[in-house]
Design a protein around this motif. Structure first.
Motif, short mmCIF file in Angstrom:
data_model
loop_
_atom_site.label_atom_id
_atom_site.label_comp_id
_atom_site.label_asym_id
_atom_site.label_seq_id
_atom_site.Cartn_x
_atom_site.Cartn_y
_atom_site.Cartn_z
N UNK A 228 0.86 -1.17 0.00
CA UNK A 228 0.00 0.00 0.00
C UNK A 228 0.90 1.22 0.00
N UNK A 229 1.09 1.79 -1.16
CA UNK A 229 1.87 3.01 -1.17
C UNK A 229 0.91 4.15 -0.86
N UNK A 230 0.98 4.60 0.37
CA UNK A 230 0.14 5.73 0.74
C UNK A 230 0.79 6.96 0.12
N UNK A 231 0.63 7.04 -1.20
CA UNK A 231 1.37 8.07 -1.93
C UNK A 231 1.03 9.46 -1.43
N UNK A 232 -0.20 9.68 -1.13
CA UNK A 232 -0.60 11.01 -0.70
C UNK A 232 0.06 11.36 0.62
N UNK A 233 0.30 10.34 1.42
CA UNK A 233 0.80 10.63 2.74
C UNK A 233 2.31 10.85 2.73
#
Lengths: 169, 291
Positions: free
Chosen positions: B10-15
């Motif tokens: 899960x790449x929490x890209x936004x985070x």
């Protein structure tokens, strides 16, 4: 906050003191003083040793600038600058707002930085909510605060599994 | 978890990388693939409820490994920190520690460290980043004229200086109220005035020829009583035999001690009396009279 010390002595002079009956031995006085209050600001007192405490909570306010930094940064406290009170009020509101919006998710205090007219709110959160909810709350906070303060507000979030414990008190 | 294939990165890209503009649509793509992996594994379903588990929801995904694990050594750091941003422990591959250590311990690590977030960082201003900025600004700049290499030369050719003040202030408004306080000077009008004065100063009027010694704003030694006195004294002193002639006077004038005397007297008269001025005068006098 400064501590106020009141000293008030109240004497009750009995007029019957010098009557023939010397049973009442003169002055019956009532002394009242306020107890010297220990400083309790922003301190978690040492307890049994089972309470986890973060770095921020473990260090008392007199450690600011020695072991702790500042949670809010702006230029209003420099020489010749004004509007410091407005910035402080904004800070207080933002902290309460974010605390309530991301209820139970905050791992630590919020750091507020102002760069030019951008308000950057940095927060460390726990992974309690699913990411979609996080995204929604972040967008909601940013847009609401931007409209409220008429300046760009950016929320920069980091997430952790658990709170970073510094020590146990 | 049941099988490793169900682990979604899960790449929490936004985070982690909010400023690179990872938008939600790409985030959705990762979720979709993750979901398909989950459903295809088969032996999941109801018994394996995540944390919540109220309605057989999809199990809670673990957070992926931080970006620092995947960073190559020769990466482009300006892509990681293109602009001013707070410290992100999962984006900075350095094992920094910050804070006062617990008794018998070490400073706390960077993960979840609020102290590192509080301080301003210059991760977006590495030498490589600054080089890039300079390269981007180069097309808009011209070469500095090589003849203007000292401050004195700049002053000589460009004597007019315009002062402007910049303010650093942070607040919701773009304007700084102290910028409204100016020395009232209209730049164009000032330029016009200066041009006019310059041209006027070159014109000489007829009455200027009638200037007398009393009108002079500066003391000049030539043809002054001081010069006459000094020359008379010197003539009387040594050249008793040579006679008093114009060429003798000229020769004396040319002597170095007389020049020094002239300088010191001019200085005293023009600049007023001062410690160093008096010392200079004393030395000059001593030299003239060979004391």
């Amino acid at each position: 906050s400064p501590s106020y010390l009141f000293f008030c002595f109240v004497f009750l002079q009995s007029t019957l003191a010098w009557s023939s009956l010397c049973r009442f031995s003169g002055n019956r006085s009532l002394h009242v003083t306020a107890s010297c209050c220990k400083n309790r600001a922003a301190r978690i007192r040492v307890g049994k040793g089972d309470r986890p405490v973060t770095y921020e909570q473990a260090h008392h306010p007199h450690h600011i600038a020695h072991r702790k930094g500042w949670l809010s940064q702006h230029t209003s406290n420099l020489k010749g600058e004004d509007r410091a009170a407005e910035r402080t009020i904004e800070d207080v509101f933002i902290r309460r707002f974010v605390f309530g919006t991301f209820h139970g998710c905050l791992a630590n205090e919020i750091v507020i930085k102002r760069r030019g007219n951008v308000l950057s709110v940095c927060a460390v959160m726990l992974q309690k909510l699913p990411p979609q909810k996080f995204y929604f709350l972040i967008g909601y906070t940013e847009s609401l605060l931007s409209h409220f303060y008429k300046c760009p507000v950016k929320l920069e979030i980091q997430t952790l599994q658990d709170k970073a414990v510094y020590k146990y008190l | 978890m049941a099988s490793p294939s169900s682990k979604a990165f899960l790449s929490l890209g936004r985070i982690y990388i909010p400023l690179l503009g990872f938008n939600k649509s790409s985030g959705k793509v990762t979720y979709a693939t993750a979901l398909s992996i989950n459903s295809s594994s088969g032996n999941k379903g109801l018994p394996d409820r995540g944390g919540r588990g109220s309605l057989g929801r999809r199990p809670r995904r673990d957070a992926g490994e931080p970006r620092t694990e995947k960073m190559p050594v020769d990466q482009d750091w300006t892509a990681v920190y293109p602009a001013a941003a707070p410290f992100r422990p999962s984006s900075v591959p350095l094992p920094v520690r910050m804070g006062y250590p617990v008794k018998g311990g070490i400073p706390p690590e960077k993960k979840g460290n609020l102290e590192l977030i509080k301080i301003p960082n210059f991760l977006h201003l590495t030498p490589a980043a600054i080089k890039k900025h300079c390269e981007a600004l180069k097309p808009f700049c011209t070469e500095w004229p090589s003849a203007l290499d000292t401050d004195a030369k700049c002053d000589e050719h460009f004597p007019i200086k315009v002062e402007s003040t910049d303010y650093v202030s942070a607040g919701p408004s773009l304007r700084n109220l102290s910028a409204r306080i100016v020395h009232l000077r209209n730049y164009d009008y000032a330029m016009y005035l200066l041009t006019v004065l310059y041209h006027e100063s070159w014109k000489t009027e007829a009455w200027e020829a009638e200037k007398t010694v009393a009108d002079m704003e500066e003391y000049s030694w030539e043809d002054s009583p001081s010069q006459k006195n000094v020359l008379d004294l010197l003539l009387r002193m040594k050249v008793a035999g040579e006679g008093d002639g114009e060429e003798v006077r000229q020769q004396l004038l040319g002597r170095r001690e007389v020049q020094e005397y002239k300088d010191s007297v001019t200085r005293l008269k023009n600049e007023g009396e001062s410690e160093s001025g008096m010392v200079q005068y004393k030395e000059a006098v001593k030299k003239v009279f060979n004391l």
